[in-house]
Structure formats: structure tokens, C-alpha cells
Scaffold this active site. Structure first.
Site, PDB file in Angstrom:
ATOM      1  N   HIS A  69      -8.873   4.133  16.578  1.00 56.95           N
ATOM      2  CA  HIS A  69      -9.139   3.753  15.039  1.00 56.95           C
ATOM      3  C   HIS A  69      -8.725   4.653  14.104  1.00 56.95           C
ATOM      4  CE1 HIS A  69      -8.712  -0.008  12.494  1.00 56.95           C
ATOM      5  NE2 HIS A  69      -8.910  -0.331  13.945  1.00 56.95           N
ATOM      6  N   ASP A 113      -4.152   1.865  12.393  1.00 58.36           N
ATOM      7  CA  ASP A 113      -5.211   0.574  12.461  1.00 58.36           C
ATOM      8  C   ASP A 113      -4.160  -0.607  14.041  1.00 58.36           C
ATOM      9  OD1 ASP A 113      -7.010   1.520  10.555  1.00 58.36           O
ATOM     10  OD2 ASP A 113      -5.195   1.555   9.399  1.00 58.36           O
TER      11      ASP A 113
END
Ligand SMILES: Cc1cc2nc3c(=O)[nH]c(=O)nc-3n(C[C@H](O)[C@H](O)[C@H](O)COP(=O)(O)OP(=O)(O)OC[C@H]3O[C@@H](n4cnc5c(N)ncnc54)[C@H](O)[C@@H]3O)c2cc1C
Lengths: 475, 581
Positions: free
Chosen positions: B553, B557
């Protein structure tokens, strides 16, 4: 769930799974180091596969056959029939059990085992060529390496081990039949042990030795006991002669030619010739130079008292690191190597390394001889006990030989012992312990020994050194 | 005694400065010549900087993390004269002393030498192997130790005392002038060998308690172990060995050596009262146990002048000495049934997992592809592949579908290089394929997925997996992946949370392809049949492929991950699209 890119790396890489290498690997793994052991041939090395163990198996078996056939004095009349094939099978069973055990121990201790021949690529990488077609090779990166590649029998010009009738010690331990006539070139411990085996199995044995006596490093009175007994077994000795070559003889056998220093020539008929003139280190093929390691002029890797070579993170142990070329020395070095790598204060600081020769009778020695001790500056006290004065020796029928203990005359510290006689290889252990612990003659003499045992002779020798032996006249 | 400064030496060609990464010594430590004192990192390498003096560390001038120019003062040592001399002859093979805990070496101590033959008239010091090892550990030269045993035999206690004496006085003469140290204590046991460890917990405790309270009190044992020479000495001195205090045991029995016999005799002769002893608290045995290295006896405690305080201190030491053994014995008894070594491939896997999971914040996106068409396509191609000797699984199709996804969202085929503050988008498509083997998980890499046909990929995966299992992969075949697939569905299951094959950015886990209930629009014919009151949807069994996509992450995203998954699914649901890849 996923791991990638396993670079085959290891903290400790051990090359060779003989008594030096496998012991080092197990100890390293016990110390929590990630350890990889590479072996190209068989676990257990020379010692288990073609040295100590198989030779001792045949020495025991041939000795048993011979003893059973020569015990008329005790009222035993027998003429044992020897099935050599079965004897060799039994020996092989012993070997397999032990080598299987070594492999299991390694695994159980978490050592990664890799089969193949290792050679250095640089000082942190080896390439391991896997045996067999298409098995390929792999590279292993290491932080520390322990070279334990051992030794092999020396060949001499004119006698190639490729010839069927020329035996190395390895071939002599896997023979299919007992040759009628065996010439043994070399009267060192391996030559003498195997000469004794074959003499007891019924071969006519001739030993050819360049020096003036057998078993060079031992004292004269020790050698004499063994040589005399060998002569009684029918072994013929020719000293001062070197083997120069062989030729076919008319009878289907061969003639082994020898020469003295003055050029005097002799020939001895033989069906097999065993060449046992020494062992040389296995360093070629390992590409030591790529790791920056040099060998001395005999091919040995020089090491310090923590088994480190000139390249500090590469250790060498066992036969490849030079004398003494003995299995227990290799194992001790292996332990020191592993513990040194683990950061422990280990060192080769033993006072003495015992040695045994499994001739008939056996020889066991440890530490200093009287002459050594004098040279080292001690006032020397020496005590002896001949086995013919030992009750237990008499009851075994083996009374050749003696125990000699050497000590420091001032304080009584035990410095060494030479034992020749029955079970000398076992008896020497007690003196080894005494030396390491700094025990005195008095300590040994005042320790009660079981009666009747051969070990009483050690106690008696210690008493004798103090001038108060009970069972021998004190000098 | 002089103070010597030590400067950062020239550690390598052209290196002008280095970062001091860590100190390996602290002020007060004793160091030997050649002992590493610090780790310094240059732009070329991490090197250990060796000391060029024998001495005691006086001061550290640089903090860890500082960048130091070559030639700057790093550290200073207190060097004694004898030490300087011996620095020349100093043995290069001396084990670096773990001096921090010991403060070893009297002023006239030689540098450590592991040589078996120290300097005595006959060239030999008599000491058992355990003592020789201890001497190395404490950095004590055996040849310099005065042995208290008969004929000068050196015991563990002698070595510890020798090590301690270096701290106790600056002047080396101290030791020579003072009478041979004969501590009155019965504690400060000098043996911590396996032999004394063998005593059971109770026995050890009992001994400790008895001794702690005993001081120079005559012991009163029924049995005592001693060598014949010790017994003889005891007889000569008119002492009953059963009375000689000791905390040493062998095989669980009290053990007495000559030295203790002598010490006891002296104590008695000096008229030391048994009342001298202040009974230590019983739980000293436990609290003392945290100290792993027993404090060596204080050599200044000479029998006639000893005080209650010193005696009891020594007794406490005895407790400290014994307690760790006691604890160790207890631990052993409680050991669980079986232990599996955490080494080799297992540990490598573990370390990689740890690195990935603790470095990259993972997010896992789950979805399911309906793969009727894929199943049909594969069924049609399978016999063709078999003709070419290739066993065609679904994996090559998935690889191609992922390829399509990565082409559209290259950020998932990337590597974050934090230290360079950049994300590298890979222009190659090398896919790792996780393979379960007996030794553990391996991930061989199929290179250039974009350049290979389905059959080619299938053959390659089969080969790599087989060789992963017999461990004949080369290290190169395990390296260089840009994205990884893990087909846990081969064993069973739907969803998982795969761990990224760090430093890659994403990994796709495949569940098992099975018929599962899916909701579909009813066909027109059905509509007629059921009439309008039904909603126009039905639940039907259809082959589905559950997908689990984990991403780093930091790099990407969730929305992008979901879009990527959609592209992959589009290609799996309509495999004709794969013709494009
Ligand atoms: C007949 C005979 C009798 C003996 N009797 C005794 C005795 O009674 N007592 C005693 O103490 N000693 C005895 N020895 C000596 C003893 O066998 C050796 O001292 C001992 O085996 C040495 O151990 P090592 O570990 O150094 O080497 P070795 O045992 O020689 O083992 C070396 C191993 O390394 C392997 N290797 C070599 N090169 C490579 C490579 N490049 N890659 C991978 N693997 C490699 C070899 O295959 C071998 O298995 C005897 C020897 C012989 C020949």
C-alpha cells in the site's frame, strides 16, 4: 505464503564429511549456525569407508580366526575355515551402519546435506558439481568455510592403483580372495596392520621397507615387540629396500623388484602387491587458490591453533591440515573450527593426542617419550610394567609387551606413556586423561584399579616410576 | 602506565572517512592488540577496526553514528609498561577478551596466548582442559598464573583470581608481594563445569544453603569426593576431608581439592571464628541467579584479616555461582517434547516473510472471476498441448491475464527503492510461481512472460516446479521476479492473504476453480416461463476462480488494485482477449 529468491547461502560451509568435516558440521549446527555439508562420495570419509573402521573389522575377524586355530595350548583344536566374501560382507554391514548413522545425525542436528564435489569460486563462494548426468551444479555462498577434504593413498612410480594386482589400502579392505603371496610395500602402521590381517588369513606376506625398521616413529623396544610377533606369524621383512617396479612372472603371478641405496636389486614373487607408503592431502581440484589459500610444499593447508588458514574465515581440519593424520585429531580440529566460528574461545590446546596401531600386539602412545621429556627440560622419571607380570595378560595368553609411563621427576606430573601389548589402544586412554588433568604418578598409582585387568599395569608402571612397584622389581 | 590515543586508521584505499557504526568495547574494558574495538562503515565496506594496544579502554571520543575522518582520535587506552612490551610479542591469535565483564589481567600479565606451552622452566603449565578454556575466555595467560595445586597445578579458581587481580591493583607488584591469595570463603566456587551441573536441583540447592551459612565452619559430611593425592595431603595435615567446606560437587557429591584442604587448614590455624559469618538470606540463591558470571573471589581477602562482610559477600558469590546451574537444570527438565531446527530453507523463508510483512503494509483485495469460457478454452486446447507433450493447466492463462493487467497498470509491476526515494517500474515481466516443496516454499521465476506462448509457459512452469521439488534449481532461476503468483487453490480453498514476495509490489493468489453458486440474469426464455413476478435473476452453479491480490500500500492504492483485478478478470472471463497478449 511466498518466499522468493532463495539465494543458496549458508553461514558455515563444510567440505568433506569425514571425521573432521561431519563433526565440525554437527557442532556448528548445535551452535545455531546455518550449516551446509558437501560430500562427494560417502558420509564418514576415509575413516568409516576405507580406513579405521573397515581395517579394524578385518583385524578383529582375522585375529579371531587365527586365535581359534592356534589355541592348542589351551586345549582348543580347531582349523577355522574362512569365507572371505562373508567376512567382507560383514565388514561392509558395519561400515554401512556407521555411515548411515552419520547421515542421520547430521540431519537430526539440522545440517543441510548437499551431495557433490565442491570447489572454490572465490573466498565466499563454492560451486558444487553434482555427480551423475545432467544433475548440474549449484553455487553456494558462505560466510565461513571448513575444508575437510582429507587425504588419499600415495601412489609410487611403477605401481598404479589402476592395475588389478596393485592394491591400495582401500582395495586391500575389499578383496575378493586371500592372495597366496602378498608383498606389502611400506612398513608404516597401515602396511603393518594389513600385513598382519593377511598373514593371519593365510597369505605368505613379505614387507619391503626403505628404512631400517618398521613403524618409524616409535621407539626401538616398541617396534621390536611388534616386529618379532609379525615374524612369528610368518611375515618376512626386507629393510633398506625400495620397491622400483614389477614384472610378470612365468607362473601367472608377478615379481616385485626392489633396490637398496647402493643399487643392490632383489625380486619377490607376489600375487598382489599392497602399496602403503603414506597418504597425501586432497587439495587439488578444490581450487583453494581461488579463495586465496596456499598449501605448503606437501600440499597441506597451514592453519593456526584455531584451525584458521591464512584466509581467516576459511578453516581447515583433519588430514588436509597436516599431521597428525588421525581421525580423532580431525574430529577435535572440527570441533575447534566450529566453536571458533561460533565465537567461542576454543583452541587446539590439548597437551597430547594419543595414537594407536592395531597390530598384534597393539601399540598405544600418548604424550612424551622419555627422550622427548628430557629434551623439553624435565627431570624425567620412567616406570615400566611388563605384561608378562600381569595376571590378566597371562590369562589371555598374550604377554608380549609392556606399559611405560613417563613423568616429571620433581612434581610427578604424568607426561606420556608408551604401551605395546594386548588392548594397548584402550589402555592408553587412562594416561591421556591423566596428562590432560595434570595428574601425578601418585594420583595414578593411588587410584584403585580393578583386578585382574590389564589396566593394573598402568597403575603398576606409575608405582614403578616412584620406585615402589609391588609386582615388578624396582629399578 | 600511560594513556595512548588511537586514531581511525586508513581502512582502505582512498577512503577518507567512515561512519562509526558501533562500539565493540566500553570504557573499563580490557583489550588486546588486534582485538576489534569498533565497526566502521565506509562507502566501500563495513570493517572492524582493530586496536593496536594492549590495555584498558579509557575513553571513547566518538558516538555511534558519527562520521569520522581518517586520523581522528577514536578512543584512548590506559596501557601499562609490561603491556607495551608484550604488545610487540603479543600473540596475534589471542582470543579477544570479553573483557567488559572481567577486567582481566594484572599489570604484569602477558597478553593472552593460547599456546599450550607457556613460560615455565620445562615449558609447560599443568592445568586441565576446562581450566585452559576458561583462561582463554578470560584472556588470562596460563603461564603467568601461579598454580595453587601441588607442584603448581592451576585450577579454575587460580585463573579467576588472576583475572580479577588485574583490576584490584594498578601495580603489578601487588600480586607478587602479597602472600599467595588464600580466600577463606567457601563460596565463590570455581567450577561451573558440566560435572557440577549434573547435580540435581535439590542437591545443588542444599549444598548452596549449607555452604552459604557455613563460612569457615567445619563441614560435616558423610561422604566427600577427593583425589587420592588430596586425601593423602589431608591426612598429612591432620584434616578430615569430610570437614573441609566446599561448594563444589561431582556427581552430586561434595568434592574437595588440595587447595581447599590447605585453605581450610589455614583458616583453622588463624583461629578464624565461625561466628564471622553473617548468614546470607536464603533466597540469595535465587536472586543471585541473574548473574551469569560468578564474581571472582577477592584475592585481598586473606584469612587472618577477613571480616564478616567479605566472608558473607563471598558466600553470596557462591550462591550466584550455583544458581544459574540450578536454573539451567530446571529449564532442561521443562523442555517440550520435540524441537524442529529453525534453520536453512525454513529460516530463509521465515526471514523473507518477516522482511516483507514488516516492511510493506499489505492490503489484500478479493474478487471472483466466472470462468466458464476459460474452462471451455482450456478443455479445447488441452489435447493439442498433450500432443506436444505439454500438460496445460490454467496457470498460463492466468499469467497472460495478469500480463494484460500489468500492461494497463504498470505500477503493480514495480519495486519501491525507499533509500533512493523512487519507485522503479519494471519493463520486464518475470513472474515468480510459488511451489510447495518438502524443504519449504520456493519461488522459481518464469522470465519474459510477454514473449512466450501458452504452451511454452506451461512447459516451463512444469519443469521449474519439478526441479524446485528435487532442489536442482540454480540460484539464478530463483531470482529476478517482478510479480508473483501463488496457486494455493491447487491444494484447496478460496481466498487467502498472500504475502508479497518482497521487494515486488504485488502478488496474486489463486483459489480453486470450482462450481460455486453465482447470480446471473435469467435468459429471455426463462423469463417467459417464470413470468414477471420473478426479478429476472437466478442462482446457478458456475465454475469460478477466486482471486486474492495483495499489494504494497505504500506503492499503490486500493482503487488501482481493484481496477487491475477487474482487467485480469475481464481477460479470464473472456479468454479470447488473451489473444492480444
Ligand atoms: C587403512 C587405514 C586405516 C586407518 N586407521 C586409522 C585408525 O585406526 N585410527 C585413526 O585415527 N585413523 C586411522 N586412519 C586415518 C583416518 O582415516 C584419517 O585420519 C581420517 O579419515 C581423516 O579424516 P578427515 O575428515 O580429515 O578426512 P577423510 O576421512 O579423508 O574425509 C574427507 C572427505 O572429503 C570428501 N571430499 C574430498 N574432496 C571433496 C570435495 N572437493 N567436495 C566434496 N567432498 C570432498 C571425501 O570424499 C571424503 O569423504 C586410517 C586410514 C587408513 C587409510
Amino acid at each position: 505464503m511466498v518466499v522468493g529468491d532463495i539465494s543458496t547461502g549458508t553461514e558455515v560451509l563444510v567440505i568433506g564429511a569425514g571425521p573432521g568435516g561431519y563433526v565440525a558440521a554437527i557442532r556448528a549446527a548445535q551452535k545455531g549456525l546455518d550449516t551446509t555439508l558437501v560430500e562427494k562420495d560417502a558420509y564418514g570419509g576415509a575413516c568409516l569407508n576405507r580406513g579405521c573402521i573397515p581395517s579394524k573389522a578385518l583385524i578383529t575377524a582375522s585375529g579371531l580366526a587365527h586365535e581359534a586355530g592356534t589355541a592348542e595350548e589351551m586345549g582348543i583344536h580347531a582349523d577355522p575355515a574362512v569365507d572371505l566374501t562373508r567376512m567382507i560382507e560383514w565388514k561392509q554391514g558395519v561400515v554401512d551402519r556407521l555411515t548411515g548413522g552419520v547421515e542421520k545425525l547430521c540431519k537430526a542436528n539440522g545440517v543441510n546435506l548437499v551431495e557433490g564435489t565442491a570447489s572454490f569460486v572465490d573466498d565466499h563462494t563454492v560451486r558444487v558439481a553434482h555427480g551423475g548426468d545432467g544433475r548440474g551444479s549449484e553455487s553456494i555462498e558462505f560466510e565461513h568455510a571448513i575444508v575437510a577434504t582429507g587425504s588419499r593413498p600415495v601412489e609410487i612410480p611403477g605401481f598404479s592403483f589402476a592395475e588389478d594386482h596393485v592394491w591400495s589400502s582401500e582395495a586391500a579392505l575389499a578383496a575378493e580372495s586371500v592372495p597366496d603371496r602378498l608383498v606389502v610395500v611400506g612398513g608404516g602402521y597401515i602396511g603393518m596392520e594389513l600385513a598382519t590381517v593377511y598373514a593371519k588369513l593365510g597369505a605368505e606376506v613379505t614387507v619391503v621397507e626403505m628404512l631400517e625398521d618398521v613403524l618409524d616413529p616409535y621407539e626401538d623396544d616398541v617396534k621390536r615387540v611388534v616386529r618379532k610377533r609379525a615374524e612369528d606369524l610368518g611375515i618376512e621383512f626386507h629393510f633398506g629396500e625400495g620397491a622400483s617396479g614389477w614384472s610378470e612372472a612365468g607362473d601367472g603371478g608377478h615379481l616385485v623388484h626392489t633396490e637398496t641405496e647402493d643399487g643392490e636389486k632383489s625380486s619377490y614373487p607376489a600375487d598382489r602387491v599392497l602399496v602403503a607408503v603414506g597418504r597425501e592431502p586432497v587439495t587439488g581440484g578444490v581450487d583453494l587458490e581461488k579463495a586465496g589459500i596456499e598449501t605448503d610444499d606437501r600440499g597441506f593447508i597451514e592453519t593456526d591453533d584455531r584451525t584458521r588458514s591464512a584466509v581467516e574465515h576459511v578453516h581447515a581440519v583433519g588430514d588436509v591440515a597436516g599431521e597428525p593424520m588421525l581421525a580423532h585429531a580431525a574430529s577435535k580440529e572440527g570441533i575447534v573450527a566450529a566453536e571458533t566460528i561460533a565465537g567461542e574461545p576454543a583452541a587446539l590446546d590439548q597437551q597430547a593426542i594419543p595414537a594407536a596401531v592395531f597390530t598384534d600386539p597393539e601399540i598405544g602412545t600418548v604424550g612424551m617419550t622419555g627422550a622427548d621429556a628430557e629434551e623439553a627440560g624435565f627431570d624425567v622419571a620412567v616406570g615400566e610394567m611388563p605384561f608378562r607380570a600381569s595376571g590378566r595378560a597371562l590369562t589371555t595368553g598374550h604377554t608380549d609387551g609392556f606399559v611405560r609411563i613417563v613423568a616429571d621427576a620433581d612434581e610427578g606430573f604424568v607426561l606420556g606413556a608408551q604401551i605395546v601389548g594386548p588392548e594397548a589402544s584402550e589402555l592408553i586412554a587412562e594416561v591421556g586423561l591423566a596428562i590432560e588433568l595434570g595428574a601425578t604418578l601418585e594420583d595414578v598409582a593411588a587410584t584403585v584399579h580393578t583386578h585382574p585387568t590389564l589396566s593394573e599395569a598402568v597403575m603398576e608402571a606409575a608405582e614403578n616410576a616412584q620406585g615402589q612397584a609391588i609386582h615388578t622389581l624396582n629399578r | 602506565m600511560t594513556i595512548e590515543e588511537f586514531r581511525l586508521p586508513d581502512v582502505g584505499e582512498g577512503v577518507a572517512e567512515g561512519e562509526l557504526v558501533s562500539w565493540l568495547v566500553a570504557p573499563g574494558d580490557r583489550v588486546e592488540e588486534d582485538q576489534p574495538v569498533a565497526e566502521v562503515e565506509t562507502d566501500k565496506a563495513l570493517v572492524e577496526v582493530p586496536s593496536s594496544y594492549d590495555g584498558i579502554v579509557e575513553e571513547l571520543f566518538v558516538e555511534e553514528g558519527d562520521v569520522v575522518p581518517v586520523g581522528d582520535v577514536l578512543i584512548s587506552f590506559r596501557v601499562d609498561e609490561a603491556g607495551e612490551e608484550s604488545a610487540d610479542t603479543g600473540s596475534a591469535d589471542g582470543e579477544p577478551t570479553d573483557a567488559g565483564s572481567v577486567g582481566a589481567g594484572s599489570a604484569d600479565a602477558e597478553p593472552t596466548s593460547v599456546e599450550a606451552e607457556p613460560d615455565t622452566s620445562s615449558g609447560r603449565t599443568f592445568a586441565p582442559p576446562s581450566v585452559r578454556r576458561l583462561a582463554r575466555e578470560l584472556g588470562v595467560d596460563l603461564g603467568a598464573v601461579e598454580g595453587s595445586g601441588s607442584g603448581g597445578r592451576v585450577s579454575e579458581r587460580d585463573v579467576r583470581e588472576h583475572a580479577d587481580s588485574g583490576d584490584s591493583g594498578d601495580s603489578g607488584a601487588d600480586e607478587a608481594d602479597a602472600p599467595a591469595p588464600k580466600p577463606v570463603d567457601v563460596g565463590s566456587g570455581d567450577r561451573k563445569s558440566a560435572v557440577s551441573k549434573r547435580g540435581s536441583v535439590e542437591e545443588t540447592d542444599a549444598t548452596t544453603m549449607a555452604e552459604s551459612g557455613a563460612g569457615p565452619d567445619p563441614a560435616d559430611r558423610e561422604r566427600t569426593l577427593a583425589t587420592p593425592a588430596t586425601r593423602k595431603l589431608a591426612r598429612e595435615l591432620g584434616v578430615d576431608v569430610d570437614e573441609v567446606p566446599t561448594d563444589e560437587t561431582r556427581e552430586g557429591e561434595a568434592f574437595v581439592d588440595e587447595e581447599r584442604v590447605r585453605a581450610y587448614v589455614e583458616t583453622v590455624e588463624a583461629g578464624t571464628s565461625p561466628e564471622l559469618d553473617a548468614s546470607p538470606e536464603p533466597d540469595a540463591t535465587v536472586t543471585g541467579g541473574v548473574e551469569s558470571e560468578p564474581a571472582p573471589a577477592d584475592p585481598s581477602v586473606d584469612a587472618p584479616t577477613s571480616t564478616a562482610a567479605t566472608v558473607s559477600t563471598d558466600a553470596d558469590d557462591a550462591a550466584a555461582d550455583v544458581a544459574p546451574d540450578t536454573v539451567a537444570a530446571g529449564d532442561e527438565a521443562d523442555a517440550p517434547g520435540e524441537t524442529i531446527p529453525y534453520r536453512g530453507v525454513r529460516r530463509t523463508i521465515g526471514q523473507r516473510m518477516e522482511e516483507s510483512k514488516f516492511t510493506a503494509p499489505h492490503v489484500t483485495h478479493h474478487d471472483t472471476a466466472e470462468v466458464d469460457a476459460l474452462v471451455a478454452a482450456r478443455d479445447r486446447l488441452k489435447p493439442k498441448a498433450a500432443e506436444e507433450g505439454v500438460s496445460l493447466t490454467y496457470l498460463p492463462f492466468v499469467m497472460k491475464a495478469v500480463l494484460a493487467g500489468l500492461r494497463e497498470y504498470p505500477i503493480l509491476n514495480s519495486e519501491l527503492r525507499e533509500e533512493n526515494e523512487e519507485i522503479v517500474l519494471k519493463d520486464e515481466y518475470h513472474f515468480g510461481v510459488a511451489v510447495a516443496t518438502d524443504a519449504g516454499l520456493m519461488v522459481p521465476v518464469v522470465e519474459d512472460v510477454d514473449e512466450k506462448g501458452l504452451f511454452e509457459l506451461a512447459a516451463e512452469v512444469t519443469d521449474l516446479a519439478a526441479r524446485a521439488r528435487d532442489r536442482s534449481l540454480t540460484p539464478a532461476e530463483l531470482r529476478g521476479g517482478t510479480f508473483t503468483l501463488t496457486n494455493f487453490g491447487a491444494i484447496g480453498g478460496e481466498y487467502a492473504t498472500p504475502i508479497i514476495n518482497y521487494p515486488e509490489t504485488a502478488i496474486l493468489g489463486l483459489g480453486a476453480i470450482e462450481r460455486r453458486p453465482v447470480v446471473r440474469e435469467r435468459s429471455a426464455i426463462d423469463d417467459e416461463f417464470f413470468g414477471d413476478d420473478e426479478e429476472g435473476y437466478e442462482v446457478v452453479p458456475a465454475p469460478t476462480l477466486p482471486l486474492s491480490l495483495s499489494i504494497d500500500h505504500r506503492v499503490v492504492d486500493g482503487a488501482v488494485a481493484a481496477r487491475f483485478a477487474n482487467t485480469v478478470m475481464d481477460h479470464l472471463e473472456d479468454p479470447l482477449l488473451l489473444l492480444n497478449e
